[in-house]
Design an enzyme around this catalytic site. Structure first.
Site, PDB file in Angstrom:
ATOM      1  N   GLY A   1       0.903  -3.658   4.938  1.00 31.19           N
ATOM      2  CA  GLY A   1       1.334  -5.216   5.094  1.00 31.19           C
ATOM      3  C   GLY A   1       0.231  -5.805   5.394  1.00 31.19           C
ATOM      4  O   GLY A   1      -0.888  -6.017   4.463  1.00 31.19           O
TER       5      GLY A   1
ATOM      6  N   THR B   1       0.914  -0.822   0.057  1.00 25.85           N
ATOM      7  CA  THR B   1      -0.444   0.222  -0.053  1.00 25.85           C
ATOM      8  C   THR B   1       0.561   1.221  -0.004  1.00 25.85           C
ATOM      9  O   THR B   1       1.556   0.941   0.883  1.00 25.85           O
ATOM     10  CB  THR B   1      -0.618   0.250   1.554  1.00 25.85           C
ATOM     11  OG1 THR B   1      -2.096  -1.141   1.385  1.00 25.85           O
ATOM     12  CG2 THR B   1      -1.438   1.315   1.885  1.00 25.85           C
TER      13      THR B   1
ATOM     14  N   GLY C   1      -8.949  -3.860   3.377  1.00 27.80           N
ATOM     15  CA  GLY C   1      -7.946  -4.340   4.834  1.00 27.80           C
ATOM     16  C   GLY C   1      -8.013  -2.381   5.619  1.00 27.80           C
ATOM     17  O   GLY C   1      -9.151  -2.250   5.908  1.00 27.80           O
TER      18      GLY C   1
HETATM   19  N1  ASP Z   1      -2.648  -3.099   4.230  1.00 25.43           N
HETATM   20  C1  ASP Z   1      -2.643  -3.253   2.523  1.00 25.43           C
HETATM   21  C2  ASP Z   1      -3.877  -4.709   3.146  1.00 25.43           C
HETATM   22  O1  ASP Z   1      -3.795  -5.578   3.557  1.00 25.43           O
HETATM   23  C3  ASP Z   1      -2.247  -4.399   2.156  1.00 25.43           C
HETATM   24  C4  ASP Z   1      -0.710  -3.709   1.987  1.00 25.43           C
HETATM   25  O2  ASP Z   1      -0.583  -3.242   2.705  1.00 25.43           O
HETATM   26  O3  ASP Z   1       0.058  -4.477   1.214  1.00 25.43           O
HETATM   27  O4  ASP Z   1      -4.995  -4.304   2.066  1.00 25.43           O
END
Ligand code: ASP
Length: 317
Positions: free
Chosen positions: A202, A150, A180
């Protein structure tokens, strides 16, 4: 003093342009929006905006959040389809006092009424990734997290205002309707101009369990430095999750305080982030978790070259 910090190397070009705007005295809101739009518009970043990877039904559903640290105004969209710049929609929503967080069709209706640019966000390249993954899944176990990041950015402008924003296509192969941490205030992002701001990337399902961005800002308010606050928040959540359910997903966070000091912590290896501050050059850093301590060092040119090569490489069968 102006300063900004952003998750992942993909933020670099937007951060560099944003720095020029901050030099001219532009406000943090406009600046963070511009910086994130550049990531959303770039087709080779497969986890944000145009070119973002789709859900298991091959539909791209996007999430974004925005928070103004002066007023604590928040706007967010989740599961929105076929709009070019979710961050701008989230920013616009933050101007309202009610109905500030909209999902799916409701978010799309709002964006249409406000005249935001419609765009088919599923690219041919993303389709290739999808089909390749479907093939793989026939032989291997589902691991949706692969390749997902993200963009989250915290900006401090010359007037002392802190703004944070996020944008993501979420996890590749997620269920339709899954969201998320990224559009959830306190989880994916938080800002308070009297303290600073933080953002996370994450595994959203785990990041939100610790309300981690809020927790970092809260710790900074209690007097911890951004680095101490980030490290403590990651370690506490990581340990708690491992103790209680035997597993913690990827947790990576960034923060900046009202004086422009920055912090970063992660429980993974090679988390990249970008920092650009007044009187300094923009720097891409890498962060590694070494026994619960985050080691931070500038990315080498070789690493930078490889990053772009990997993203632009043709997709093989
Ligand atoms: N945090 C984001 C989600 O869970 C994905 C990411 O940051 O890689 O949608």
């Amino acid at each position: 003093m102006w300063a900004m910090i952003a998750t992942w190397r993909m933020a670099l070009e937007g951060v560099c342009e944003a720095g020029e705007l901050l030099k001219k005295g532009k406000g943090a809101g406009e600046v963070v929006e511009q910086a994130i739009r550049m990531v959303e518009d770039f087709p080779y970043y497969k986890s944000v905006g145009y070119g973002g990877l789709p859900n298991e039904e091959m539909i791209v559903e996007l999430d974004a959040g925005y928070m103004d640290g002066n007023t604590l105004s928040v706007g967010a969209v989740a599961g929105i389809k076929d709009f070019a710049n979710p961050v701008s929609i989230a920013k616009e929503l933050s101007k309202d006092n009610v109905n500030c967080v909209l999902v799916a069709e409701g978010a799309e209706k709002y964006a249409s009424q406000k005249g935001f640019e419609r765009k088919t966000m599923l690219t041919e390249r993303a389709k290739k990734h999808y089909h390749k993954r479907v093939k793989k899944l026939q032989s291997q176990e589902l691991k949706p997290y692969d390749g997902h990041d993200t963009v989250g950015e915290v900006v401090l402008d010359q007037a002392g205002k802190v703004v944070v924003a996020t944008s993501t296509s979420g996890l590749f192969m997620k269920k339709a309707g899954r969201i998320g941490d990224s559009p959830i205030v306190g989880a994916g992002f938080y800002a308070d101009s009297e303290v600073g701001g933080a953002s996370a990337t994450g595994l959203g399902e785990d990041l939100m369990k610790g309300c981690i961005s809020y927790e970092i800002v809260r710790k900074m308010k209690e007097g911890l430095s951004p680095q101490e606050a980030c490290q403590k928040a990651v370690n506490e959540l990581d340990e708690k999750l491992k103790k209680s359910k035997g597993f913690s997903g990827d947790l990576s966070v960034i923060a900046i305080d009202k004086n422009g000091q920055f912090g970063c912590a992660t429980n993974i290896q090679q988390f990249s982030f970008v920092v650009y501050r007044q009187n300094e050059e923009a720097v891409v850093y890498l962060a590694d978790n070494v026994d619960g301590e985050t080691k931070i060092y500038p990315a080498s040119q070789e690493w930078m070259d490889q990053y772009m090569q990997e993203r632009m490489a043709p997709i093989t069968e």
